[in-house]
Motif scaffolding. Structure first.
Motif, mmCIF file in Angstrom:
data_model
loop_
_atom_site.group_PDB
_atom_site.id
_atom_site.type_symbol
_atom_site.label_atom_id
_atom_site.label_comp_id
_atom_site.label_asym_id
_atom_site.label_seq_id
_atom_site.Cartn_x
_atom_site.Cartn_y
_atom_site.Cartn_z
ATOM 1 N N THR A 1 -4.048 -5.839 -4.128
ATOM 2 C CA THR A 1 -4.349 -5.487 -5.514
ATOM 3 C C THR A 1 -5.822 -5.690 -5.827
ATOM 4 O O THR A 1 -6.449 -4.853 -6.480
ATOM 5 C CB THR A 1 -3.485 -6.322 -6.476
ATOM 6 O OG1 THR A 1 -2.111 -6.094 -6.165
ATOM 7 C CG2 THR A 1 -3.731 -5.926 -7.913
ATOM 8 N N TYR B 1 -0.031 -9.483 -1.333
ATOM 9 C CA TYR B 1 -0.039 -8.483 -2.401
ATOM 10 C C TYR B 1 -1.256 -8.625 -3.302
ATOM 11 O O TYR B 1 -1.835 -7.622 -3.737
ATOM 12 C CB TYR B 1 1.241 -8.568 -3.238
ATOM 13 C CG TYR B 1 1.313 -7.470 -4.262
ATOM 14 C CD1 TYR B 1 1.440 -6.144 -3.863
ATOM 15 C CD2 TYR B 1 1.243 -7.742 -5.614
ATOM 16 C CE1 TYR B 1 1.493 -5.122 -4.798
ATOM 17 C CE2 TYR B 1 1.296 -6.730 -6.552
ATOM 18 C CZ TYR B 1 1.422 -5.421 -6.134
ATOM 19 O OH TYR B 1 1.465 -4.408 -7.058
ATOM 20 N N LEU C 1 -3.182 5.363 -9.879
ATOM 21 C CA LEU C 1 -4.117 5.467 -10.996
ATOM 22 C C LEU C 1 -5.427 6.128 -10.567
ATOM 23 O O LEU C 1 -6.018 6.897 -11.330
ATOM 24 C CB LEU C 1 -4.385 4.087 -11.589
ATOM 25 C CG LEU C 1 -3.210 3.438 -12.318
ATOM 26 C CD1 LEU C 1 -3.547 2.008 -12.682
ATOM 27 C CD2 LEU C 1 -2.838 4.239 -13.548
ATOM 28 N N LYS C 2 -5.857 5.852 -9.362
ATOM 29 C CA LYS C 2 -7.080 6.463 -8.852
ATOM 30 C C LYS C 2 -6.898 7.974 -8.699
ATOM 31 O O LYS C 2 -7.768 8.761 -9.079
ATOM 32 C CB LYS C 2 -7.442 5.833 -7.505
ATOM 33 C CG LYS C 2 -8.697 6.389 -6.887
ATOM 34 C CD LYS C 2 -8.954 5.711 -5.548
ATOM 35 C CE LYS C 2 -10.110 6.369 -4.830
ATOM 36 N NZ LYS C 2 -10.299 5.792 -3.492
ATOM 37 N N ARG C 3 -5.753 8.389 -8.146
ATOM 38 C CA ARG C 3 -5.477 9.825 -8.006
ATOM 39 C C ARG C 3 -5.404 10.505 -9.378
ATOM 40 O O ARG C 3 -5.897 11.619 -9.564
ATOM 41 C CB ARG C 3 -4.176 10.041 -7.235
ATOM 42 C CG ARG C 3 -4.300 9.797 -5.750
ATOM 43 C CD ARG C 3 -3.049 10.228 -5.006
ATOM 44 N NE ARG C 3 -1.853 9.509 -5.417
ATOM 45 C CZ ARG C 3 -1.447 8.365 -4.885
ATOM 46 N NH1 ARG C 3 -2.131 7.798 -3.932
ATOM 47 N NH2 ARG C 3 -0.343 7.793 -5.314
ATOM 48 N N ARG D 1 0.825 -1.209 0.000
ATOM 49 C CA ARG D 1 0.000 0.000 0.000
ATOM 50 C C ARG D 1 0.856 1.255 0.000
ATOM 51 O O ARG D 1 0.464 2.279 -0.546
ATOM 52 C CB ARG D 1 -0.903 0.029 1.232
ATOM 53 C CG ARG D 1 -1.973 -1.027 1.204
ATOM 54 C CD ARG D 1 -2.861 -0.918 2.378
ATOM 55 N NE ARG D 1 -3.687 0.283 2.212
ATOM 56 C CZ ARG D 1 -4.664 0.611 3.025
ATOM 57 N NH1 ARG D 1 -4.948 -0.138 4.054
ATOM 58 N NH2 ARG D 1 -5.367 1.711 2.813
ATOM 59 N N GLY E 1 -7.849 -2.975 -4.592
ATOM 60 C CA GLY E 1 -7.493 -1.677 -5.153
ATOM 61 C C GLY E 1 -6.726 -0.804 -4.178
ATOM 62 O O GLY E 1 -6.769 0.422 -4.264
ATOM 63 N N ASP F 1 -3.294 -1.281 -3.493
ATOM 64 C CA ASP F 1 -1.859 -1.265 -3.730
ATOM 65 C C ASP F 1 -1.411 0.097 -4.237
ATOM 66 O O ASP F 1 -2.209 0.944 -4.622
ATOM 67 C CB ASP F 1 -1.451 -2.387 -4.691
ATOM 68 C CG ASP F 1 -2.058 -2.209 -6.069
ATOM 69 O OD1 ASP F 1 -3.258 -1.932 -6.128
ATOM 70 O OD2 ASP F 1 -1.329 -2.370 -7.073
ATOM 71 N N HIS F 2 -0.111 0.315 -4.227
ATOM 72 C CA HIS F 2 0.465 1.616 -4.575
ATOM 73 C C HIS F 2 0.093 2.039 -5.992
ATOM 74 O O HIS F 2 -0.262 3.190 -6.235
ATOM 75 C CB HIS F 2 1.987 1.533 -4.418
ATOM 76 C CG HIS F 2 2.671 2.848 -4.550
ATOM 77 N ND1 HIS F 2 3.178 3.299 -5.735
ATOM 78 C CD2 HIS F 2 2.915 3.831 -3.650
ATOM 79 C CE1 HIS F 2 3.717 4.488 -5.569
ATOM 80 N NE2 HIS F 2 3.570 4.831 -4.306
ATOM 81 N N ARG F 3 0.151 1.130 -6.927
ATOM 82 C CA ARG F 3 -0.151 1.461 -8.328
ATOM 83 C C ARG F 3 -1.623 1.816 -8.513
ATOM 84 O O ARG F 3 -1.947 2.791 -9.192
ATOM 85 C CB ARG F 3 0.227 0.284 -9.229
ATOM 86 C CG ARG F 3 0.035 0.586 -10.694
ATOM 87 C CD ARG F 3 0.616 -0.535 -11.543
ATOM 88 N NE ARG F 3 0.537 -0.202 -12.932
ATOM 89 C CZ ARG F 3 -0.486 -0.544 -13.728
ATOM 90 N NH1 ARG F 3 -1.495 -1.218 -13.244
ATOM 91 N NH2 ARG F 3 -0.477 -0.195 -14.996
ATOM 92 N N SER F 4 -2.505 1.045 -7.911
ATOM 93 C CA SER F 4 -3.937 1.334 -8.037
ATOM 94 C C SER F 4 -4.288 2.682 -7.429
ATOM 95 O O SER F 4 -5.116 3.417 -7.973
ATOM 96 C CB SER F 4 -4.759 0.239 -7.350
ATOM 97 O OG SER F 4 -4.568 -0.994 -7.977
ATOM 98 N N GLN F 5 -3.660 3.003 -6.325
ATOM 99 C CA GLN F 5 -3.922 4.290 -5.687
ATOM 100 C C GLN F 5 -3.417 5.438 -6.564
ATOM 101 O O GLN F 5 -4.055 6.488 -6.661
ATOM 102 C CB GLN F 5 -3.266 4.348 -4.307
ATOM 103 C CG GLN F 5 -3.906 3.424 -3.296
ATOM 104 C CD GLN F 5 -5.361 3.779 -3.038
ATOM 105 O OE1 GLN F 5 -5.716 4.940 -2.872
ATOM 106 N NE2 GLN F 5 -6.208 2.769 -3.028
#
Length: 154
Positions: A126, A122, A137-139, A61, A129, A131-135
């Protein structure tokens, strides 16, 4: 950077401590009872997997996958070497007392439990939603949706 190494050392120490406790329980409580020793060993591997699953969930996260996965890999390698080479010495055995098959079986079981736990942690992060990448993309999606569209004049 010093904090990163401290975290790796503390986690490797925790994983090694789980192994030491399991070995002491087997040595003093179930010496000679292979069925009970196998159950304690299985519990140890499950606990190692759970610890790494929680760690992968939390670190996944906060940091990108490439950054924390290297830390987890280094931690597992150090803890595994301590477990396989130093752990038997604490209860009066040799690391190679059971033969090469037992020695390598310990390595494969440890790596399997570590990999399974890390993957579960992990993948749960994921799937939710979180995980670091999903967050990220959300931002990005929220930022793009917040800006009004520019009107182009011709």
């Amino acid at each position: 950077m010093a904090r990163r190494w401290r975290d790796i050392g503390v986690l490797a120490g925790l994983l090694f401590a789980v192994n030491v406790v399991a070995r002491l329980i087997i040595h003093f409580g179930f010496d000679g009872d292979d069925t009970a020793a196998d159950r304690v060993s299985l519990g140890m591997f499950v606990l190692i997997g759970v610890i790494l699953a929680v760690l992968a969930f939390v670190w996944g996260r906060r940091r990108p996958l490439g950054e924390w996965s290297a830390d987890v890999a280094g931690t597992v390698l150090v803890a595994m070497l301590l477990t396989v080479l130093v752990g038997p010495l604490l209860v009066g055995d040799s690391p190679f007392a059971g033969g090469a098959g037992t020695f390598f079986a310990q390595i494969w079981l440890y790596l399997g439990a570590a990999l399974a736990g890390t993957l579960v942690g992990y993948l749960v992060a994921t799937a939710l939603g979180l995980d670091h990448r999903s967050q990220g993309l959300k931002r990005y999606a929220e930022l793009k949706a917040a800006k009004p569209r520019k009107v182009v004049r011709r």
